[in-house]
Design an enzyme around this catalytic site. Structure first.
Site, PDB file in Angstrom:
ATOM      1  N   ASP A   1      50.218  55.150  31.652  1.00 59.33           N
ATOM      2  CA  ASP A   1      51.198  55.014  30.567  1.00 59.33           C
ATOM      3  C   ASP A   1      51.089  56.227  29.628  1.00 59.33           C
ATOM      4  OD1 ASP A   1      49.034  54.549  28.883  1.00 59.33           O
ATOM      5  OD2 ASP A   1      49.612  52.487  28.358  1.00 59.33           O
ATOM      6  N   HIS A   2      51.767  56.127  28.487  1.00 56.59           N
ATOM      7  CA  HIS A   2      51.844  57.247  27.544  1.00 56.59           C
ATOM      8  C   HIS A   2      50.483  57.659  26.979  1.00 56.59           C
ATOM      9  CE1 HIS A   2      52.196  53.388  25.472  1.00 56.59           C
ATOM     10  NE2 HIS A   2      51.549  53.952  24.480  1.00 56.59           N
TER      11      HIS A   2
ATOM     12  N   CYS B   1      45.473  53.397  31.669  1.00 57.98           N
ATOM     13  CA  CYS B   1      46.237  53.145  30.437  1.00 57.98           C
ATOM     14  C   CYS B   1      45.249  53.338  29.281  1.00 57.98           C
ATOM     15  CB  CYS B   1      46.897  51.763  30.457  1.00 57.98           C
ATOM     16  SG  CYS B   1      45.775  50.348  30.526  1.00 57.98           S
ATOM     17  N   GLY B   2      45.506  52.745  28.130  1.00 53.11           N
ATOM     18  CA  GLY B   2      44.604  52.971  26.999  1.00 53.11           C
ATOM     19  C   GLY B   2      43.208  52.452  27.286  1.00 53.11           C
ATOM     20  N   THR B   3      43.146  51.230  27.788  1.00 53.88           N
ATOM     21  CA  THR B   3      41.850  50.598  28.090  1.00 53.88           C
ATOM     22  C   THR B   3      41.582  50.489  29.584  1.00 53.88           C
ATOM     23  OG1 THR B   3      42.930  48.442  28.143  1.00 53.88           O
ATOM     24  CG2 THR B   3      41.972  49.133  26.032  1.00 53.88           C
ATOM     25  N   GLY B   4      42.614  50.613  30.399  1.00 50.70           N
ATOM     26  CA  GLY B   4      42.509  50.321  31.841  1.00 50.70           C
ATOM     27  C   GLY B   4      42.741  48.854  32.140  1.00 50.70           C
TER      28      GLY B   4
ATOM     29  N   HIS C   1      31.425  46.344  47.399  1.00 54.80           N
ATOM     30  CA  HIS C   1      31.448  44.881  47.455  1.00 54.80           C
ATOM     31  C   HIS C   1      32.861  44.308  47.440  1.00 54.80           C
ATOM     32  CE1 HIS C   1      27.042  44.230  45.858  1.00 54.80           C
ATOM     33  NE2 HIS C   1      27.125  45.136  46.818  1.00 54.80           N
ATOM     34  N   ASN C   2      33.750  44.920  46.671  1.00 53.14           N
ATOM     35  CA  ASN C   2      35.076  44.331  46.452  1.00 53.14           C
ATOM     36  C   ASN C   2      36.179  45.041  47.219  1.00 53.14           C
ATOM     37  OD1 ASN C   2      33.693  44.563  43.306  1.00 53.14           O
ATOM     38  ND2 ASN C   2      33.912  42.566  44.260  1.00 53.14           N
TER      39      ASN C   2
ATOM     40  N   ARG D   1      41.447  55.746  26.390  1.00 55.14           N
ATOM     41  CA  ARG D   1      40.894  55.616  25.034  1.00 55.14           C
ATOM     42  C   ARG D   1      39.435  55.153  25.086  1.00 55.14           C
ATOM     43  NH1 ARG D   1      46.443  52.631  23.113  1.00 55.14           N
ATOM     44  NH2 ARG D   1      47.639  54.519  22.735  1.00 55.14           N
TER      45      ARG D   1
ATOM     46  N   ARG E   1      28.665  40.206  54.194  1.00 55.92           N
ATOM     47  CA  ARG E   1      28.928  38.988  53.418  1.00 55.92           C
ATOM     48  C   ARG E   1      30.164  39.105  52.538  1.00 55.92           C
ATOM     49  NH1 ARG E   1      25.240  42.173  51.168  1.00 55.92           N
ATOM     50  NH2 ARG E   1      25.089  42.410  48.891  1.00 55.92           N
ATOM     51  N   HIS E   2      30.588  40.335  52.272  1.00 53.92           N
ATOM     52  CA  HIS E   2      31.714  40.520  51.346  1.00 53.92           C
ATOM     53  C   HIS E   2      33.055  40.174  51.985  1.00 53.92           C
ATOM     54  CE1 HIS E   2      28.754  42.239  48.753  1.00 53.92           C
ATOM     55  NE2 HIS E   2      28.446  43.153  49.657  1.00 53.92           N
TER      56      HIS E   2
ATOM     57  N   ARG F   1      34.002  36.696  51.119  1.00 51.00           N
ATOM     58  CA  ARG F   1      34.342  36.538  49.699  1.00 51.00           C
ATOM     59  C   ARG F   1      35.740  37.089  49.412  1.00 51.00           C
ATOM     60  NH1 ARG F   1      28.157  38.228  48.274  1.00 51.00           N
ATOM     61  NH2 ARG F   1      27.275  36.221  48.893  1.00 51.00           N
TER      62      ARG F   1
HETATM   63  C1  RB5 Z   1      49.283  50.905  24.858  1.00 52.78           C
HETATM   64  O1  RB5 Z   1      49.294  51.033  23.484  1.00 52.78           O
HETATM   65  C2  RB5 Z   1      48.111  50.071  25.319  1.00 52.78           C
HETATM   66  O2  RB5 Z   1      48.309  48.743  25.000  1.00 52.78           O
HETATM   67  C3  RB5 Z   1      47.879  50.249  26.792  1.00 52.78           C
HETATM   68  O3  RB5 Z   1      47.670  51.591  27.072  1.00 52.78           O
HETATM   69  C4  RB5 Z   1      46.700  49.523  27.380  1.00 52.78           C
HETATM   70  O4  RB5 Z   1      45.536  49.775  26.664  1.00 52.78           O
HETATM   71  C5  RB5 Z   1      46.887  48.111  27.680  1.00 52.78           C
HETATM   72  O5  RB5 Z   1      46.019  47.420  28.248  1.00 52.78           O
END
Ligand code: RB5
Length: 148
Positions: free
Chosen positions: A8-9, A65-68, A98-99, A109, A132-133, A136
């Site tokens: 994203d942005h 994204c910001g947090t993934g 494993h996954n 971020r 084993r995976h 699962r």
């Molecule tokens: C965008 O502001 C933010 O919400 C997005 O990048 C992300 O962190 C969402 O999970």
């Protein structure tokens, strides 16, 4: 490898740096994310990368994204997809071993470029351990089937 990338942005700069990093290693990277810093809804990019994997356009994907977190939740809604959010390389390695995660996600971020490179390296260089995976992952598939 042929790798899809979506963002994203909040993650344009980190996405471009990771594309350069992987391209220099000889990978082909297909961009499914935005190149603009205007607000862009991360579910669109997460779904696009996941669909590209299921369509065999790419072998695996990277979502940022910001947090993934949001983009991983979106990608995981697509049938057959296992997308793992990682902030460090140990989890990234285990996400493949494993996954068998076809998509690795991280937050622009949350992690810096060096950590993002270490996450991508750990995941790309790891191999699914099977054993084993397999059972699962089959149980995860059953949850998906029961709830569709
Ligand atoms: C965008 O502001 C933010 O919400 C997005 O990048 C992300 O962190 C969402 O999970």
């Amino acid at each position: 490898m042929k790798i899809g990338i979506g963002n994203d942005h909040s993650a344009v700069e980190l996405k471009n740096a990771i594309v350069d990093y992987l391209t220099q290693q000889g990978h082909e990277v297909i961009n499914y994310g935005t190149d603009s810093c205007e607000a862009y809804d991360y579910p669109l990019a997460g779904e696009a990368v996941a669909n590209a994997i299921n369509a065999h356009e790419v072998e695996c994907g990277i979502c940022i994204c910001g947090t993934g977190i949001g983009i991983s939740i979106a990608a995981n809604k697509v049938k057959n997809i296992r997308a793992a959010v990682c902030s460090e390389p140990v989890s990234a390695k285990l996400a493949k071993e494993h996954n068998n995660a076809q998509i690795i996600c991280f937050g622009a971020r949350i992690v810096g470029l060096n950590m993002a490179k270490a996450i991508v390296d750990a995941w790309l260089n790891a191999k699914f351990e099977q054993d084993r995976h397999i059972k699962r992952l089959a149980l995860i598939d059953q949850i998906e089937s029961k709830n569709h």
